[in-house]
Write a protein that holds these residues in place. Structure first.
Motif, PDB file in Angstrom:
ATOM      1  N   ASP A 119       0.820  -1.221   0.000  1.00  0.00           N
ATOM      2  CA  ASP A 119       0.000   0.000   0.000  1.00  0.00           C
ATOM      3  C   ASP A 119       0.848   1.264   0.000  1.00  0.00           C
ATOM      4  O   ASP A 119       0.399   2.318  -0.455  1.00  0.00           O
ATOM      5  N   LEU A 120       2.063   1.185   0.520  1.00  0.00           N
ATOM      6  CA  LEU A 120       2.923   2.370   0.584  1.00  0.00           C
ATOM      7  C   LEU A 120       3.278   2.899  -0.802  1.00  0.00           C
ATOM      8  O   LEU A 120       3.684   4.043  -0.949  1.00  0.00           O
ATOM      9  N   ASN A 121       3.095   2.069  -1.841  1.00  0.00           N
ATOM     10  CA  ASN A 121       3.341   2.498  -3.217  1.00  0.00           C
ATOM     11  C   ASN A 121       2.189   3.311  -3.796  1.00  0.00           C
ATOM     12  O   ASN A 121       2.340   3.922  -4.858  1.00  0.00           O
ATOM     13  N   GLU A 126       1.794   9.598  -0.899  1.00  0.00           N
ATOM     14  CA  GLU A 126       3.041  10.240  -1.327  1.00  0.00           C
ATOM     15  C   GLU A 126       3.536  11.294  -0.341  1.00  0.00           C
ATOM     16  O   GLU A 126       4.722  11.631  -0.333  1.00  0.00           O
ATOM     17  N   THR A 127       2.654  11.807   0.523  1.00  0.00           N
ATOM     18  CA  THR A 127       3.082  12.816   1.500  1.00  0.00           C
ATOM     19  C   THR A 127       3.740  12.202   2.732  1.00  0.00           C
ATOM     20  O   THR A 127       4.259  12.929   3.574  1.00  0.00           O
ATOM     21  N   ILE A 135      11.703   3.623   7.589  1.00  0.00           N
ATOM     22  CA  ILE A 135      11.591   2.810   8.803  1.00  0.00           C
ATOM     23  C   ILE A 135      10.577   1.686   8.587  1.00  0.00           C
ATOM     24  O   ILE A 135      10.818   0.533   8.958  1.00  0.00           O
ATOM     25  N   LEU A 136       9.450   2.004   7.975  1.00  0.00           N
ATOM     26  CA  LEU A 136       8.436   0.982   7.708  1.00  0.00           C
ATOM     27  C   LEU A 136       8.981  -0.108   6.787  1.00  0.00           C
ATOM     28  O   LEU A 136       8.787  -1.302   7.044  1.00  0.00           O
ATOM     29  N   THR A 138      12.177  -0.929   6.088  1.00  0.00           N
ATOM     30  CA  THR A 138      13.386  -1.662   6.509  1.00  0.00           C
ATOM     31  C   THR A 138      13.277  -2.336   7.876  1.00  0.00           C
ATOM     32  O   THR A 138      13.999  -3.283   8.155  1.00  0.00           O
ATOM     33  N   LYS A 139      12.381  -1.823   8.733  1.00  0.00           N
ATOM     34  CA  LYS A 139      12.338  -2.342  10.096  1.00  0.00           C
ATOM     35  C   LYS A 139      10.996  -2.965  10.501  1.00  0.00           C
ATOM     36  O   LYS A 139      10.933  -3.712  11.465  1.00  0.00           O
ATOM     37  N   VAL A 140       9.929  -2.629   9.785  1.00  0.00           N
ATOM     38  CA  VAL A 140       8.607  -3.165  10.141  1.00  0.00           C
ATOM     39  C   VAL A 140       8.164  -4.208   9.125  1.00  0.00           C
ATOM     40  O   VAL A 140       7.891  -5.348   9.480  1.00  0.00           O
ATOM     41  N   PHE A 141       8.107  -3.812   7.864  1.00  0.00           N
ATOM     42  CA  PHE A 141       7.721  -4.726   6.791  1.00  0.00           C
ATOM     43  C   PHE A 141       8.961  -5.342   6.158  1.00  0.00           C
ATOM     44  O   PHE A 141       9.264  -5.118   4.999  1.00  0.00           O
ATOM     45  N   LYS A 142       9.700  -6.119   6.914  1.00  0.00           N
ATOM     46  CA  LYS A 142      10.963  -6.682   6.419  1.00  0.00           C
ATOM     47  C   LYS A 142      10.721  -7.730   5.350  1.00  0.00           C
ATOM     48  O   LYS A 142       9.770  -8.408   5.323  1.00  0.00           O
TER      49      LYS A 142
END
Length: 142
Positions: A119-121, A126-127, A135-136, A138-142
């Motif tokens: 969903d981040l795509n 975009e804001t 952080i999301l 690399t560290k949360v959605f690994k």
């Protein structure tokens, strides 16, 4: 000298494999209409972890359990014409007892979304600040 210097917290709420994003309300002085995670400034008589629990209750009306401190970083940004300086503690949390039934945004936010890594795509987000996105990813959605 840094006249507008504060300690802040960011709350990454993980629930059923998704993260809660909140959109700042249009009337907000800081970051209007910007997607973010719940966040806020630490009061002078708090340590960051205490402020995180308070901010979670104030911003999204949830009691949370800390899972991990993900990041501590310095940022410089703008609020209107003023430079602001922050030390930001970012915490990964989950809802206490996995209960989100009382989730309710305060008036600083206009909407929320539960998002996955994919969903981040979506251009809708975009804001979202690059630091939070990183952080999301690399560290949360690994």
């Amino acid at each position: 000298m840094y006249p507008n210097y504060r300690i802040s917290v960011e709350i990454i709420l993980l629930y059923e494999g998704k993260v809660l994003l909140t959109k700042r309300a249009p009337h907000c002085k800081v970051a209007p209409n910007v997607w973010n995670v719940p966040a806020g400034k630490i009061k002078y008589d708090e340590i960051p972890i205490e402020g995180m629990y308070r901010e979670a209750k104030e911003e999204i009306n949830l009691d949370v359990e800390m899972l991990e401190e993900l990041s501590v970083r310095n940022i410089k940004s703008k609020s209107g014409d003023e430079d602001i300086y922050r030390v930001v503690f970012t915490y990964l949390v989950k809802p206490k007892n996995d209960d989100i039934s009382s989730l309710k945004l305060n008036d600083e936010h206009s909407e929320y979304a539960w998002v996955t890594k994919e969903d981040l795509n979506d251009p809708k987000y975009e804001t979202l600040h690059d630091d939070i996105r990183n952080i999301l990813l690399t560290k949360v959605f690994k």
